[in-house]
Design a protein around this motif. Structure first.
Motif, PDB file in Angstrom:
ATOM      1  N   LEU A  82      39.375  -7.127  13.251  1.00  0.00           N
ATOM      2  CA  LEU A  82      38.316  -7.419  12.288  1.00  0.00           C
ATOM      3  C   LEU A  82      37.620  -6.131  11.881  1.00  0.00           C
ATOM      4  N   GLY A  83      37.558  -5.879  10.594  1.00  0.00           N
ATOM      5  CA  GLY A  83      36.834  -4.722  10.101  1.00  0.00           C
ATOM      6  C   GLY A  83      35.406  -5.096   9.743  1.00  0.00           C
ATOM      7  N   VAL A  84      34.436  -4.360  10.275  1.00  0.00           N
ATOM      8  CA  VAL A  84      33.029  -4.656  10.016  1.00  0.00           C
ATOM      9  C   VAL A  84      32.293  -3.369   9.655  1.00  0.00           C
ATOM     10  N   SER A  85      31.263  -3.530   8.825  1.00  0.00           N
ATOM     11  CA  SER A  85      30.527  -2.359   8.348  1.00  0.00           C
ATOM     12  C   SER A  85      29.672  -1.724   9.437  1.00  0.00           C
ATOM     13  N   GLY A  86      29.249  -2.523  10.426  1.00  0.00           N
ATOM     14  CA  GLY A  86      28.379  -1.988  11.466  1.00  0.00           C
ATOM     15  C   GLY A  86      29.105  -1.233  12.558  1.00  0.00           C
ATOM     16  N   ALA A  87      30.442  -1.234  12.519  1.00  0.00           N
ATOM     17  CA  ALA A  87      31.209  -0.554  13.562  1.00  0.00           C
ATOM     18  C   ALA A  87      31.309   0.931  13.274  1.00  0.00           C
ATOM     19  N   GLU A  88      31.001   1.744  14.276  1.00  0.00           N
ATOM     20  CA  GLU A  88      31.113   3.193  14.148  1.00  0.00           C
ATOM     21  C   GLU A  88      32.424   3.711  14.725  1.00  0.00           C
ATOM     22  N   ARG A  89      33.048   2.910  15.554  1.00  0.00           N
ATOM     23  CA  ARG A  89      34.332   3.280  16.145  1.00  0.00           C
ATOM     24  C   ARG A  89      35.027   2.000  16.564  1.00  0.00           C
ATOM     25  N   PRO A  90      36.333   2.019  16.834  1.00  0.00           N
ATOM     26  CA  PRO A  90      37.017   0.810  17.296  1.00  0.00           C
ATOM     27  C   PRO A  90      36.462   0.341  18.646  1.00  0.00           C
ATOM     28  N   SER A  91      36.285  -0.951  18.794  1.00  0.00           N
ATOM     29  CA  SER A  91      35.826  -1.548  20.054  1.00  0.00           C
ATOM     30  C   SER A  91      36.671  -2.784  20.334  1.00  0.00           C
ATOM     31  N   VAL A  92      36.970  -2.999  21.594  1.00  0.00           N
ATOM     32  CA  VAL A  92      37.765  -4.159  22.005  1.00  0.00           C
ATOM     33  C   VAL A  92      36.862  -5.130  22.748  1.00  0.00           C
ATOM     34  N   ILE A  93      36.865  -6.390  22.305  1.00  0.00           N
ATOM     35  CA  ILE A  93      36.042  -7.438  22.909  1.00  0.00           C
ATOM     36  C   ILE A  93      36.958  -8.475  23.544  1.00  0.00           C
ATOM     37  N   GLY A  94      36.786  -8.722  24.828  1.00  0.00           N
ATOM     38  CA  GLY A  94      37.524  -9.772  25.505  1.00  0.00           C
ATOM     39  C   GLY A  94      36.714 -11.051  25.540  1.00  0.00           C
ATOM     40  N   VAL A  95      37.383 -12.189  25.389  1.00  0.00           N
ATOM     41  CA  VAL A  95      36.709 -13.487  25.387  1.00  0.00           C
ATOM     42  C   VAL A  95      37.382 -14.411  26.395  1.00  0.00           C
ATOM     43  N   ILE A  96      36.580 -14.901  27.343  1.00  0.00           N
ATOM     44  CA  ILE A  96      37.073 -15.868  28.327  1.00  0.00           C
ATOM     45  C   ILE A  96      36.156 -17.086  28.270  1.00  0.00           C
ATOM     46  N   ALA A  97      36.620 -18.151  27.651  1.00  0.00           N
ATOM     47  CA  ALA A  97      35.791 -19.341  27.452  1.00  0.00           C
ATOM     48  C   ALA A  97      36.347 -20.533  28.211  1.00  0.00           C
ATOM     49  N   ASP A  98      35.438 -21.412  28.590  1.00  0.00           N
ATOM     50  CA  ASP A  98      35.814 -22.738  29.090  1.00  0.00           C
ATOM     51  C   ASP A  98      36.843 -22.705  30.216  1.00  0.00           C
ATOM     52  N   LEU A  99      36.564 -21.920  31.257  1.00  0.00           N
ATOM     53  CA  LEU A  99      37.405 -22.050  32.443  1.00  0.00           C
ATOM     54  C   LEU A  99      37.287 -23.471  32.988  1.00  0.00           C
ATOM     55  N   GLN A 100      36.098 -24.002  32.951  1.00  0.00           N
ATOM     56  CA  GLN A 100      35.816 -25.430  33.193  1.00  0.00           C
ATOM     57  C   GLN A 100      36.630 -25.972  34.368  1.00  0.00           C
ATOM     58  N   THR A 101      36.493 -25.305  35.502  1.00  0.00           N
ATOM     59  CA  THR A 101      37.282 -25.642  36.677  1.00  0.00           C
ATOM     60  C   THR A 101      36.368 -25.859  37.880  1.00  0.00           C
ATOM     61  N   PRO A 102      36.748 -26.723  38.817  1.00  0.00           N
ATOM     62  CA  PRO A 102      35.934 -26.907  40.018  1.00  0.00           C
ATOM     63  C   PRO A 102      36.120 -25.794  41.046  1.00  0.00           C
ATOM     64  N   GLU A 103      37.166 -24.973  40.872  1.00  0.00           N
ATOM     65  CA  GLU A 103      37.416 -23.893  41.813  1.00  0.00           C
ATOM     66  C   GLU A 103      38.236 -22.803  41.131  1.00  0.00           C
ATOM     67  N   VAL A 104      38.154 -21.620  41.674  1.00  0.00           N
ATOM     68  CA  VAL A 104      38.897 -20.482  41.117  1.00  0.00           C
ATOM     69  C   VAL A 104      40.277 -20.441  41.760  1.00  0.00           C
ATOM     70  N   GLY A 105      41.292 -20.473  40.907  1.00  0.00           N
ATOM     71  CA  GLY A 105      42.664 -20.444  41.395  1.00  0.00           C
ATOM     72  C   GLY A 105      43.493 -19.395  40.679  1.00  0.00           C
ATOM     73  N   VAL A 106      44.807 -19.523  40.795  1.00  0.00           N
ATOM     74  CA  VAL A 106      45.732 -18.563  40.200  1.00  0.00           C
ATOM     75  C   VAL A 106      45.576 -18.520  38.687  1.00  0.00           C
ATOM     76  N   HIS A 107      45.419 -19.677  38.057  1.00  0.00           N
ATOM     77  CA  HIS A 107      45.323 -19.750  36.604  1.00  0.00           C
ATOM     78  C   HIS A 107      44.109 -18.969  36.100  1.00  0.00           C
ATOM     79  N   GLU A 108      42.982 -19.138  36.755  1.00  0.00           N
ATOM     80  CA  GLU A 108      41.755 -18.462  36.335  1.00  0.00           C
ATOM     81  C   GLU A 108      41.857 -16.954  36.545  1.00  0.00           C
ATOM     82  N   ARG A 109      42.477 -16.542  37.638  1.00  0.00           N
ATOM     83  CA  ARG A 109      42.649 -15.110  37.889  1.00  0.00           C
ATOM     84  C   ARG A 109      43.617 -14.488  36.881  1.00  0.00           C
ATOM     85  N   ARG A 110      44.627 -15.246  36.482  1.00  0.00           N
ATOM     86  CA  ARG A 110      45.550 -14.757  35.456  1.00  0.00           C
ATOM     87  C   ARG A 110      44.806 -14.535  34.146  1.00  0.00           C
ATOM     88  N   ALA A 111      43.874 -15.417  33.830  1.00  0.00           N
ATOM     89  CA  ALA A 111      43.106 -15.273  32.595  1.00  0.00           C
ATOM     90  C   ALA A 111      42.273 -13.990  32.622  1.00  0.00           C
TER      91      ALA A 111
END
Length: 325
Positions: A82-111
């Motif tokens: 995404l190109g935006v006018s407010g950016a002064e340099r490239p930035s990388v944003i990671g998004v981790i949404a809705d793990l929605q789990t009762p416990e942390v397992g292999v799947h969540e760690r892979r994410a």
């Protein structure tokens, strides 16, 4: 299904779960009971209806196996630029949404590992970090704190907001212990290697209008606006994008919809629980009322009485590369 819902106290997700079991278990069994005797009996030509029922039975069984046991674990990395006018340099944003789990397992760690592999400058967690039957207890909380600490040890800034299944006070405590930042209708000003950044973290809205934003937050954003700032809005639900008006937002990030969790070809998601257009709620990067909006399809599943399935919507983490326009 209606009788079972009335007699067993099923909620709307429970009704969907029962309908799903009828479709992928009861219906195939019934189809096989009807069609097999006709197919096995070689004295007569097998009626076309029996053949169709036989094929439909295995088709429904296959769909059930895929939706229940394959696609929920088929994690993908959803990448966008995404190109935006407010950016002064490239930035990388990671998004981790809705793990929605009762416990942390292999799947969540892979994410988490998948996001960290992109070497992000910032990680956003837009709510529904966990979903437990009762309140989060001391035996489970350390798992989630440890997962967040894996992020904070590798990334300079990790920001959380609350969702439908987690508790704001508990998330604030987890953030404090892990080194993350929890925002609840608050603004955070930061500097990422020379990139000036303003993050608006919205509290999950409850009530009839889920698109409402606290007017005080909007005024604070207007007062703090700077042309050289990269301005991000983080919200569990995508609906507040409908209330941003003419505010100069560079990007809004949300989750909540799970991409519908079930999406059919040429039809799209069946249920999105959102007022944004269905094509937007299906996930990905879109332009809504002039505002770039990224909707994550999420890592986990709706729990409780809901059918724990995904069909046509693999779980995902997001990697967004912001570049100067």
């Amino acid at each position: 299904v209606v009788v079972l819902a009335l007699t067993h106290g099923l909620d709307r997700f429970g009704v969907l779960h029962m309908a799903y079991l009828l479709m992928v278990v009861a219906a195939p069994i019934a189809f096989l009971i009807i069609s097999l005797p006709l197919i096995i009996d070689r004295e007569y030509r097998t009626p076309i209806v029996a053949r169709l029922l036989f094929v439909a039975a295995f088709g429904l069984i296959g769909a059930g196996v895929w939706a229940t046991h394959v696609e929920p674990d088929r994690l993908v990395v959803d990448t966008h630029g995404l190109g935006v006018s407010g950016a002064e340099r490239p930035s990388v944003i990671g998004v981790i949404a809705d793990l929605q789990t009762p416990e942390v397992g292999v799947h969540e760690r892979r994410a988490v590992d998948a996001v960290l592999d992109a070497d992000p400058d910032l990680v956003l967690v837009p709510g529904d970090l966990y979903q437990v039957d009762d309140a989060m207890d001391d035996s489970r909380a350390p798992e989630f704190i440890g997962l967040l600490r894996t992020l904070t040890e590798a990334v300079d800034l990790v920001v959380l907001v609350d969702g439908d299944t987690d508790d704001a006070e508990i998330l604030a405590e987890m953030a404090l212990e892990s080194g993350a930042v929890f925002l609840e209708d608050e603004l955070l000003e930061a500097d990422l290697d020379g990139q000036r950044l303003t993050i608006v973290g919205l509290a999950n809205p409850f009530g009839e209008d889920r698109s409402m934003i606290d007017p005080l937050v909007l005024r604070q954003l207007e007062d703090s606006y700077g042309e050289d700032d990269l301005i991000l809005v983080v919200s569990h639900r995508p609906d507040p994008v409908l209330s941003l008006g003419d505010l100069p937002i560079d990007l809004m990030v949300s989750g909540h919809t799970h991409g519908g969790q079930v999406s059919l070809p040429r039809i799209g998601p069946l249920i999105t629980s959102s007022e944004v257009p269905r094509r937007v709620a299906a996930g990905g990067l879109h332009l809504v009322n002039g505002h770039p909006l990224y909707v994550s399809t999420g890592v986990g599943l709706e729990r409780g009485q809901a059918p724990q399935i995904r069909f046509g919507v693999p779980p995902s983490v997001g990697v967004l590369t912001i570049v100067p326009s």
